[in-house]
Motif scaffolding. Structure first.
Motif, PDB file in Angstrom:
ATOM      1  N   VAL A   1       4.354  -4.158  -3.802  1.00 48.46           N
ATOM      2  CA  VAL A   1       5.542  -3.468  -4.797  1.00 48.46           C
ATOM      3  C   VAL A   1       5.923  -4.489  -5.753  1.00 48.46           C
ATOM      4  O   VAL A   1       6.242  -4.267  -6.927  1.00 48.46           O
ATOM      5  N   ALA A   2       6.215  -6.028  -5.221  1.00 48.25           N
ATOM      6  CA  ALA A   2       6.615  -6.937  -6.282  1.00 48.25           C
ATOM      7  C   ALA A   2       5.610  -7.105  -7.397  1.00 48.25           C
ATOM      8  O   ALA A   2       6.004  -7.564  -8.598  1.00 48.25           O
ATOM      9  N   GLU A   3       4.202  -7.131  -7.034  1.00 45.48           N
ATOM     10  CA  GLU A   3       3.188  -7.380  -8.073  1.00 45.48           C
ATOM     11  C   GLU A   3       3.398  -6.312  -9.409  1.00 45.48           C
ATOM     12  O   GLU A   3       3.134  -6.791 -10.553  1.00 45.48           O
ATOM     13  N   ALA A   4       3.922  -5.252  -9.090  1.00 46.26           N
ATOM     14  CA  ALA A   4       3.978  -4.479 -10.411  1.00 46.26           C
ATOM     15  C   ALA A   4       4.924  -4.758 -11.288  1.00 46.26           C
ATOM     16  O   ALA A   4       4.951  -4.372 -12.347  1.00 46.26           O
TER      17      ALA A   4
ATOM     18  N   THR B   1       4.197   3.054   9.933  1.00 43.39           N
ATOM     19  CA  THR B   1       2.613   2.967   9.749  1.00 43.39           C
ATOM     20  C   THR B   1       2.567   2.565   8.287  1.00 43.39           C
ATOM     21  O   THR B   1       3.548   2.586   7.656  1.00 43.39           O
ATOM     22  N   ASN B   2       1.419   2.029   7.901  1.00 44.91           N
ATOM     23  CA  ASN B   2       1.083   1.659   6.406  1.00 44.91           C
ATOM     24  C   ASN B   2       1.500   3.002   5.515  1.00 44.91           C
ATOM     25  O   ASN B   2       1.887   2.709   4.525  1.00 44.91           O
ATOM     26  N   GLN B   3       1.083   3.998   6.222  1.00 47.56           N
ATOM     27  CA  GLN B   3       1.438   5.464   5.183  1.00 47.56           C
ATOM     28  C   GLN B   3       2.920   5.584   4.986  1.00 47.56           C
ATOM     29  O   GLN B   3       3.320   5.871   3.971  1.00 47.56           O
ATOM     30  N   GLN B   4       3.641   5.235   6.055  1.00 44.93           N
ATOM     31  CA  GLN B   4       5.021   5.366   5.816  1.00 44.93           C
ATOM     32  C   GLN B   4       5.634   4.294   5.029  1.00 44.93           C
ATOM     33  O   GLN B   4       6.632   4.600   4.538  1.00 44.93           O
ATOM     34  N   LEU B   5       5.175   3.238   5.276  1.00 44.43           N
ATOM     35  CA  LEU B   5       5.602   2.015   4.327  1.00 44.43           C
ATOM     36  C   LEU B   5       5.205   2.609   2.865  1.00 44.43           C
ATOM     37  O   LEU B   5       5.877   2.234   1.893  1.00 44.43           O
ATOM     38  N   ALA B   6       4.155   3.072   2.658  1.00 45.45           N
ATOM     39  CA  ALA B   6       3.502   3.767   1.305  1.00 45.45           C
ATOM     40  C   ALA B   6       4.598   4.806   0.801  1.00 45.45           C
ATOM     41  O   ALA B   6       4.932   4.843  -0.336  1.00 45.45           O
ATOM     42  N   ASP B   7       4.968   5.562   1.771  1.00 44.32           N
ATOM     43  CA  ASP B   7       5.904   6.594   1.528  1.00 44.32           C
ATOM     44  C   ASP B   7       7.269   5.983   0.812  1.00 44.32           C
ATOM     45  O   ASP B   7       8.035   6.484  -0.034  1.00 44.32           O
ATOM     46  N   LEU B   8       7.760   4.972   1.585  1.00 47.01           N
ATOM     47  CA  LEU B   8       9.115   4.189   1.109  1.00 47.01           C
ATOM     48  C   LEU B   8       8.718   3.707  -0.533  1.00 47.01           C
ATOM     49  O   LEU B   8       9.772   3.676  -1.068  1.00 47.01           O
TER      50      LEU B   8
ATOM     51  N   GLY C   1       4.539   3.105  -8.576  1.00 49.17           N
ATOM     52  CA  GLY C   1       3.432   4.096  -9.183  1.00 49.17           C
ATOM     53  C   GLY C   1       2.314   4.313  -8.084  1.00 49.17           C
ATOM     54  O   GLY C   1       2.414   3.658  -7.032  1.00 49.17           O
ATOM     55  N   GLU C   2       1.511   5.303  -8.166  1.00 47.57           N
ATOM     56  CA  GLU C   2       0.462   5.511  -7.339  1.00 47.57           C
ATOM     57  C   GLU C   2      -0.433   4.416  -6.931  1.00 47.57           C
ATOM     58  O   GLU C   2      -1.104   4.216  -5.926  1.00 47.57           O
ATOM     59  N   GLU C   3      -0.642   3.529  -8.038  1.00 45.16           N
ATOM     60  CA  GLU C   3      -1.665   2.382  -7.654  1.00 45.16           C
ATOM     61  C   GLU C   3      -0.830   1.659  -6.499  1.00 45.16           C
ATOM     62  O   GLU C   3      -1.616   0.886  -5.606  1.00 45.16           O
ATOM     63  N   VAL C   4       0.212   1.275  -6.680  1.00 43.52           N
ATOM     64  CA  VAL C   4       1.106   0.561  -5.636  1.00 43.52           C
ATOM     65  C   VAL C   4       1.165   1.029  -4.420  1.00 43.52           C
ATOM     66  O   VAL C   4       0.930   0.357  -3.528  1.00 43.52           O
ATOM     67  N   VAL C   5       1.393   2.554  -4.492  1.00 47.87           N
ATOM     68  CA  VAL C   5       1.398   3.086  -3.291  1.00 47.87           C
ATOM     69  C   VAL C   5       0.130   3.025  -2.441  1.00 47.87           C
ATOM     70  O   VAL C   5      -0.007   2.951  -1.188  1.00 47.87           O
TER      71      VAL C   5
ATOM     72  N   CYS D   1      -2.011   0.701  -2.711  1.00 47.39           N
ATOM     73  CA  CYS D   1      -2.074  -0.874  -2.181  1.00 47.39           C
ATOM     74  C   CYS D   1      -1.424  -0.907  -0.826  1.00 47.39           C
ATOM     75  O   CYS D   1      -1.792  -1.622   0.009  1.00 47.39           O
ATOM     76  N   VAL D   2      -0.249  -0.363  -0.795  1.00 49.03           N
ATOM     77  CA  VAL D   2       0.678  -0.497   0.494  1.00 49.03           C
ATOM     78  C   VAL D   2      -0.192   0.248   1.566  1.00 49.03           C
ATOM     79  O   VAL D   2      -0.386  -0.391   2.712  1.00 49.03           O
ATOM     80  N   GLY D   3      -0.432   1.586   1.254  1.00 45.52           N
ATOM     81  CA  GLY D   3      -1.057   2.315   2.352  1.00 45.52           C
ATOM     82  C   GLY D   3      -2.442   1.960   2.890  1.00 45.52           C
ATOM     83  O   GLY D   3      -2.612   2.090   3.861  1.00 45.52           O
ATOM     84  N   SER D   4      -3.061   1.153   2.050  1.00 50.86           N
ATOM     85  CA  SER D   4      -4.447   0.803   2.450  1.00 50.86           C
ATOM     86  C   SER D   4      -4.475  -0.698   3.165  1.00 50.86           C
ATOM     87  O   SER D   4      -5.290  -1.114   3.731  1.00 50.86           O
ATOM     88  N   GLY D   5      -3.136  -1.226   2.964  1.00 53.18           N
ATOM     89  CA  GLY D   5      -2.940  -2.460   3.720  1.00 53.18           C
ATOM     90  C   GLY D   5      -3.753  -3.546   2.921  1.00 53.18           C
ATOM     91  O   GLY D   5      -4.423  -4.838   3.601  1.00 53.18           O
TER      92      GLY D   5
END
Length: 245
Positions: free
Chosen positions: A141-144, A171-178, A185-189, A191-195
């Motif tokens: 998230v910070a990198e964006a 989970t990673n998906q829940q972190l991505a949802d946050l 943006g979706e690229e960041v999402v 990144c989070v979801g994939s670990g």
């Protein structure tokens, strides 16, 4: 860790919850929990309640190669360092009580914060690697670069949705949802979801822990807030005002 009676709420100005780590070999470190609390029926005092998180678009987030996240305006007058573990309840308490006051100082250019993350509470998470995965999510998230988005994600992670120790975590998906909820943006999402940054976060958190041990004579503890070489007392309710005065 002691459980407080549910009808009581701790007054944060009069409690200290510290996680301390000692020793050289990480695999043999024992977690020591020191808990000193004075209970009150009153609600905890939240500083600048109602301000919310950082919302000035001039505030940026910058991810350093070592995993440090700088949140602030480029012309910020003062920068402090905050060491946190995403599962640390005392870190969450500090963020809940002082986060809005800090946000106002950041928006006004009086303060910038370098967040430095450790992961020594991984063993106390349900997944046994939550802290590391949450550190990785912070890096995505910070990198964006958006300060308001990062600030909102950080608030969700440490205040609104922080898991409890020794229970189910995110989970990673829940972190991505946050991250998406924070406005990423979706690229960041993805990144989070994939670990994607978990390996980097593992190395960065280890190096940060070593650094914190060096600052605290081999007894790394979170939360730890520094103004240069000086550790600030976050139980002093005016510490944010003092450091920006």
């Amino acid at each position: 860790m002691s459980e407080a009676p549910q009808k009581y709420t701790p007054r944060p100005m009069s409690n200290t919850t510290t996680y301390a780590l000692g020793g050289v070999a990480i695999v043999t470190i024992a977690l020591v929990v020191l808990l000193v609390m004075r209970w009150s029926n009153d609600e905890a005092d939240v500083r600048n309640d109602g301000y919310g998180v950082v919302h000035n678009p001039a505030v940026v987030s910058v991810l350093a190669p070592d995993g440090t996240v700088l949140l602030g305006r480029v012309d910020a007058a003062k920068t402090i360092d905050v060491y946190e573990d995403p599962l640390c309840p005392a870190c969450g308490l500090v963020e809940r009580v002082y986060g809005q006051e800090i946000a106002q100082k950041i928006d006004g250019g009086e303060l910038a914060v370098r967040y430095r993350f450790v992961n020594f509470l991984d063993p106390r998470s349900g997944s046994k690697n939550y802290s590391t995965r949450a550190v990785a999510a912070n890096e995505c998230v910070a990198e964006a670069g958006s300060g308001p988005v990062y600030a909102k994600f950080h608030e969700l992670l440490f205040v609104t949705d922080q898991p409890e120790e020794n229970k189910d975590d995110l989970t990673n998906q829940q972190l991505a949802d946050l991250a998406r909820e924070a406005g990423a943006g979706e690229e960041v999402v993805r990144c989070v979801g994939s670990g994607a940054k978990v390996d980097a976060a593992t190395a960065n958190a280890k190096a940060t822990l070593d650094q914190l041990n060096g600052l605290l004579d081999g007894k790394a503890a979170t939360p730890a807030v520094f103004d240069g070489p000086t550790r600030l007392d976050v139980n002093n309710e005016n510490w944010v005002v003092d450091v920006t005065g």
